[in-house]
Design a protein around this motif. Structure first.
Motif, PDB file in Angstrom:
ATOM      1  N   MET A  73       1.225  -1.317  34.264  1.00  0.00           N
ATOM      2  CA  MET A  73       0.545  -2.611  34.158  1.00  0.00           C
ATOM      3  C   MET A  73      -0.326  -2.686  32.900  1.00  0.00           C
ATOM      4  SD  MET A  73      -0.587  -3.514  38.056  1.00  0.00           S
ATOM      5  CE  MET A  73       0.605  -3.885  39.340  1.00  0.00           C
ATOM      6  N   GLU A  74      -1.007  -1.576  32.581  1.00  0.00           N
ATOM      7  CA  GLU A  74      -1.831  -1.568  31.375  1.00  0.00           C
ATOM      8  C   GLU A  74      -0.992  -1.825  30.128  1.00  0.00           C
ATOM      9  OE1 GLU A  74      -3.785   2.152  31.300  1.00  0.00           O
ATOM     10  OE2 GLU A  74      -5.177   1.694  32.941  1.00  0.00           O
ATOM     11  N   ARG A  75       0.224  -1.294  30.116  1.00  0.00           N
ATOM     12  CA  ARG A  75       1.078  -1.421  28.947  1.00  0.00           C
ATOM     13  C   ARG A  75       1.774  -2.775  28.877  1.00  0.00           C
ATOM     14  NH1 ARG A  75       3.204   2.352  25.537  1.00  0.00           N
ATOM     15  NH2 ARG A  75       2.289   3.983  26.830  1.00  0.00           N
ATOM     16  N   HIS A  76       2.131  -3.341  30.038  1.00  0.00           N
ATOM     17  CA  HIS A  76       3.001  -4.522  30.024  1.00  0.00           C
ATOM     18  C   HIS A  76       2.356  -5.769  30.625  1.00  0.00           C
ATOM     19  CE1 HIS A  76       6.236  -1.926  28.739  1.00  0.00           C
ATOM     20  NE2 HIS A  76       6.013  -1.113  29.783  1.00  0.00           N
ATOM     21  N   ARG A  77       1.056  -5.757  30.867  1.00  0.00           N
ATOM     22  CA  ARG A  77       0.406  -6.907  31.507  1.00  0.00           C
ATOM     23  C   ARG A  77       0.567  -8.175  30.668  1.00  0.00           C
ATOM     24  NH1 ARG A  77      -3.707  -8.266  35.143  1.00  0.00           N
ATOM     25  NH2 ARG A  77      -4.961 -10.052  34.486  1.00  0.00           N
ATOM     26  N   PRO A 119       3.700   1.697  45.854  1.00  0.00           N
ATOM     27  CA  PRO A 119       2.635   0.722  46.077  1.00  0.00           C
ATOM     28  C   PRO A 119       3.073  -0.419  46.985  1.00  0.00           C
ATOM     29  CG  PRO A 119       3.571   0.422  43.907  1.00  0.00           C
ATOM     30  CD  PRO A 119       4.199   1.668  44.460  1.00  0.00           C
ATOM     31  N   THR A 120       2.162  -0.820  47.858  1.00  0.00           N
ATOM     32  CA  THR A 120       2.390  -1.996  48.688  1.00  0.00           C
ATOM     33  C   THR A 120       2.023  -3.237  47.879  1.00  0.00           C
ATOM     34  OG1 THR A 120       0.143  -1.947  49.549  1.00  0.00           O
ATOM     35  CG2 THR A 120       1.816  -0.653  50.747  1.00  0.00           C
ATOM     36  N   ILE A 121       2.315  -4.394  48.476  1.00  0.00           N
ATOM     37  CA  ILE A 121       1.980  -5.649  47.782  1.00  0.00           C
ATOM     38  C   ILE A 121       0.471  -5.729  47.560  1.00  0.00           C
ATOM     39  CG2 ILE A 121       1.946  -8.156  48.015  1.00  0.00           C
ATOM     40  CD1 ILE A 121       4.619  -7.941  49.485  1.00  0.00           C
ATOM     41  N   ARG A 122      -0.316  -5.400  48.597  1.00  0.00           N
ATOM     42  CA  ARG A 122      -1.777  -5.456  48.469  1.00  0.00           C
ATOM     43  C   ARG A 122      -2.264  -4.480  47.419  1.00  0.00           C
ATOM     44  NH1 ARG A 122      -6.169  -8.314  48.278  1.00  0.00           N
ATOM     45  NH2 ARG A 122      -8.049  -7.176  48.934  1.00  0.00           N
ATOM     46  N   CYS A 123      -1.693  -3.276  47.431  1.00  0.00           N
ATOM     47  CA  CYS A 123      -2.082  -2.257  46.439  1.00  0.00           C
ATOM     48  C   CYS A 123      -1.731  -2.713  45.033  1.00  0.00           C
ATOM     49  CB  CYS A 123      -1.377  -0.939  46.788  1.00  0.00           C
ATOM     50  SG  CYS A 123      -1.716   0.372  45.576  1.00  0.00           S
ATOM     51  N   ALA A 124      -0.553  -3.301  44.868  1.00  0.00           N
ATOM     52  CA  ALA A 124      -0.134  -3.761  43.536  1.00  0.00           C
ATOM     53  C   ALA A 124      -1.043  -4.883  43.044  1.00  0.00           C
ATOM     54  CB  ALA A 124       1.320  -4.220  43.586  1.00  0.00           C
ATOM     55  N   GLN A 125      -1.390  -5.815  43.956  1.00  0.00           N
ATOM     56  CA  GLN A 125      -2.268  -6.920  43.553  1.00  0.00           C
ATOM     57  C   GLN A 125      -3.655  -6.407  43.152  1.00  0.00           C
ATOM     58  OE1 GLN A 125      -2.024  -9.320  47.110  1.00  0.00           O
ATOM     59  NE2 GLN A 125      -0.453 -10.677  46.202  1.00  0.00           N
ATOM     60  N   LEU A 126      -4.202  -5.464  43.941  1.00  0.00           N
ATOM     61  CA  LEU A 126      -5.522  -4.921  43.627  1.00  0.00           C
ATOM     62  C   LEU A 126      -5.493  -4.155  42.306  1.00  0.00           C
ATOM     63  CD1 LEU A 126      -8.427  -4.574  44.549  1.00  0.00           C
ATOM     64  CD2 LEU A 126      -7.731  -2.521  45.810  1.00  0.00           C
ATOM     65  N   TRP A 153      -3.414  -4.699  39.866  1.00  0.00           N
ATOM     66  CA  TRP A 153      -3.267  -5.735  38.820  1.00  0.00           C
ATOM     67  C   TRP A 153      -4.619  -6.346  38.459  1.00  0.00           C
ATOM     68  CZ3 TRP A 153       0.479  -7.511  35.675  1.00  0.00           C
ATOM     69  CH2 TRP A 153       0.324  -8.779  35.099  1.00  0.00           C
ATOM     70  N   TYR A 154      -5.439  -6.630  39.474  1.00  0.00           N
ATOM     71  CA  TYR A 154      -6.759  -7.210  39.246  1.00  0.00           C
ATOM     72  C   TYR A 154      -7.653  -6.236  38.473  1.00  0.00           C
ATOM     73  CZ  TYR A 154     -11.491  -8.850  40.247  1.00  0.00           C
ATOM     74  OH  TYR A 154     -12.802  -9.248  40.136  1.00  0.00           O
ATOM     75  N   ARG A 155      -7.651  -4.959  38.892  1.00  0.00           N
ATOM     76  CA  ARG A 155      -8.493  -3.963  38.240  1.00  0.00           C
ATOM     77  C   ARG A 155      -8.053  -3.725  36.792  1.00  0.00           C
ATOM     78  NH1 ARG A 155      -8.713   0.353  43.306  1.00  0.00           N
ATOM     79  NH2 ARG A 155     -10.276  -0.789  44.538  1.00  0.00           N
ATOM     80  N   LYS A 210      -9.387  -6.559  34.712  1.00  0.00           N
ATOM     81  CA  LYS A 210     -10.802  -6.414  34.386  1.00  0.00           C
ATOM     82  C   LYS A 210     -11.024  -5.319  33.349  1.00  0.00           C
ATOM     83  CE  LYS A 210     -12.769  -9.562  36.857  1.00  0.00           C
ATOM     84  NZ  LYS A 210     -13.529 -10.653  36.204  1.00  0.00           N
ATOM     85  N   TRP A 211     -10.285  -4.225  33.492  1.00  0.00           N
ATOM     86  CA  TRP A 211     -10.452  -3.119  32.541  1.00  0.00           C
ATOM     87  C   TRP A 211     -10.010  -3.529  31.137  1.00  0.00           C
ATOM     88  CZ3 TRP A 211      -6.773  -0.324  29.735  1.00  0.00           C
ATOM     89  CH2 TRP A 211      -7.281   0.811  29.074  1.00  0.00           C
ATOM     90  N   LEU A 212      -8.870  -4.222  31.071  1.00  0.00           N
ATOM     91  CA  LEU A 212      -8.399  -4.686  29.767  1.00  0.00           C
ATOM     92  C   LEU A 212      -9.364  -5.710  29.159  1.00  0.00           C
ATOM     93  CD1 LEU A 212      -4.559  -5.075  30.414  1.00  0.00           C
ATOM     94  CD2 LEU A 212      -5.697  -3.321  29.049  1.00  0.00           C
ATOM     95  N   GLU A 213      -9.948  -6.541  30.035  1.00  0.00           N
ATOM     96  CA  GLU A 213     -10.917  -7.532  29.544  1.00  0.00           C
ATOM     97  C   GLU A 213     -12.128  -6.843  28.925  1.00  0.00           C
ATOM     98  OE1 GLU A 213     -13.691 -11.175  31.323  1.00  0.00           O
ATOM     99  OE2 GLU A 213     -12.025 -10.365  32.499  1.00  0.00           O
ATOM    100  N   ARG A 214     -12.646  -5.813  29.627  1.00  0.00           N
ATOM    101  CA  ARG A 214     -13.788  -5.077  29.079  1.00  0.00           C
ATOM    102  C   ARG A 214     -13.404  -4.349  27.788  1.00  0.00           C
ATOM    103  NH1 ARG A 214     -14.410  -3.884  34.592  1.00  0.00           N
ATOM    104  NH2 ARG A 214     -13.471  -1.816  34.297  1.00  0.00           N
TER     105      ARG A 214
END
Length: 285
Positions: free
Chosen positions: A28-32, A66-73, A75-77, A80-84
């Motif tokens: 996700m970090e690489r392809h977001r 990863p479950t759907i909930r795990c993937a969504q969480l 993705w959110y984190r 935020k990390w990429l934003e910072r």
């Protein structure tokens, strides 16, 4: 093996292994950004994406699919990390720009100071050159003026001596009718003024003079006394100051001649009024 000879490759592999190169987070970090651009605002189908994660072997931080909930969480984190990270990068870029601007400003200030110093030096050199030129011109003028004054004084002295010699030969100062030609001095004929005989007027008023000489001006130096003439210029039709050693004697003679020529001051010229009043004020009349 020394510390200097150990490379960094092993350390990087260890860090990648700990972070999980094959983890969902790393992917996700690489392809977001690419995934967001592809979706173009559409919602992500997390079920389909999680099935794909499982098929390619991407795992979560616990090493599980990863479950759907795990993937969504995750993705959110990651967002935020990429934003910072982007904010920190922007801050570093802004700081770099600020430092660069400060360096450019300091450079501009230094260049301006150098330019001002050079301009000041050039202006000082120009002013010095101008002062030197003025000093040289003043010195040249003083030399020329000294030579001119010396020549003038010598000529005036010679004229005064010649007048005294001629005056001594005048037998009767009454014989001064009209502008009669007198004896020649060099090549210039001397003349006398048509003046009435006035009691108290000295023989100097009737002495022959050189008509080519310029009138004496107020402020010029009397070569006989060394003092400046104070009471106006020579008056047309009256004796010149050039024939007098003292201005008081000239005032007395000319004042009496003016008084004999005019009944009142109303018919006098401004020059005559000035000399007449000066003569009366000094007690010469």
């Amino acid at each position: 093996m020394s510390a200097a000879s150990i490379g960094i490759e092993g350390a990087l592999e260890a860090l990648d292994g700990a972070a999980g190169v094959a983890s969902v987070r790393a992917w996700m970090e690489r392809h977001r950004e690419a995934l967001l651009a592809h979706q173009d605002g559409r919602r992500i189908n997390w079920r389909a994406l999680c099935d794909w994660f499982a098929s390619v072997g991407l795992l979560n931080g616990k090493g599980q699919t990863p479950t759907i909930r795990c993937a969504q969480l995750t993705w959110y984190r990651v967002g935020k990390w990429l934003e910072r990270r982007n904010e920190r990068a922007a801050e570093r870029a802004a700081e770099a720009l600020r430092l660069e601007a400060e360096r450019e400003s300091e450079k501009a200030v230094i260049q301006a100071e150098i330019r001002q110093r050079r301009e000041a030096e050039a202006a000082e050199q120009a002013a010095l050159h101008d002062r030197m030129e003025k000093t040289e011109r003043a010195a040249a003028w003083r030399r020329e003026e000294a030579a001119r004054v010396a020549e003038h004084n010598q000529r005036v002295k010679a004229e005064a001596e010649a007048r005294k010699a001629r005056a001594a030969t005048v037998a009767n100062p009454q014989s001064t009718a009209g502008h009669n030609a007198a004896a020649l001095t060099s090549d210039t004929p001397l003349v006398t003024l048509d003046l009435p005989k006035i009691v108290g007027v000295s023989y100097r008023a009737y002495a022959p003079f050189d008509p080519t000489l310029p009138p004496v001006r107020e402020g010029e130096i009397n070569p006989l006394s060394g003092n400046a003439w104070e009471f106006g210029d020579d008056l047309p039709g009256y004796p010149s100051k050039r024939g007098y050693e003292f201005e008081g004697e000239w005032l007395k003679d000319v004042g009496r001649l003016i008084n004999a020529r005019h009944e009142t001051t109303s018919s006098m010229s401004e020059g005559e009024k000035f000399v007449y009043r000066a003569a009366r004020g000094s007690g010469k009349l």
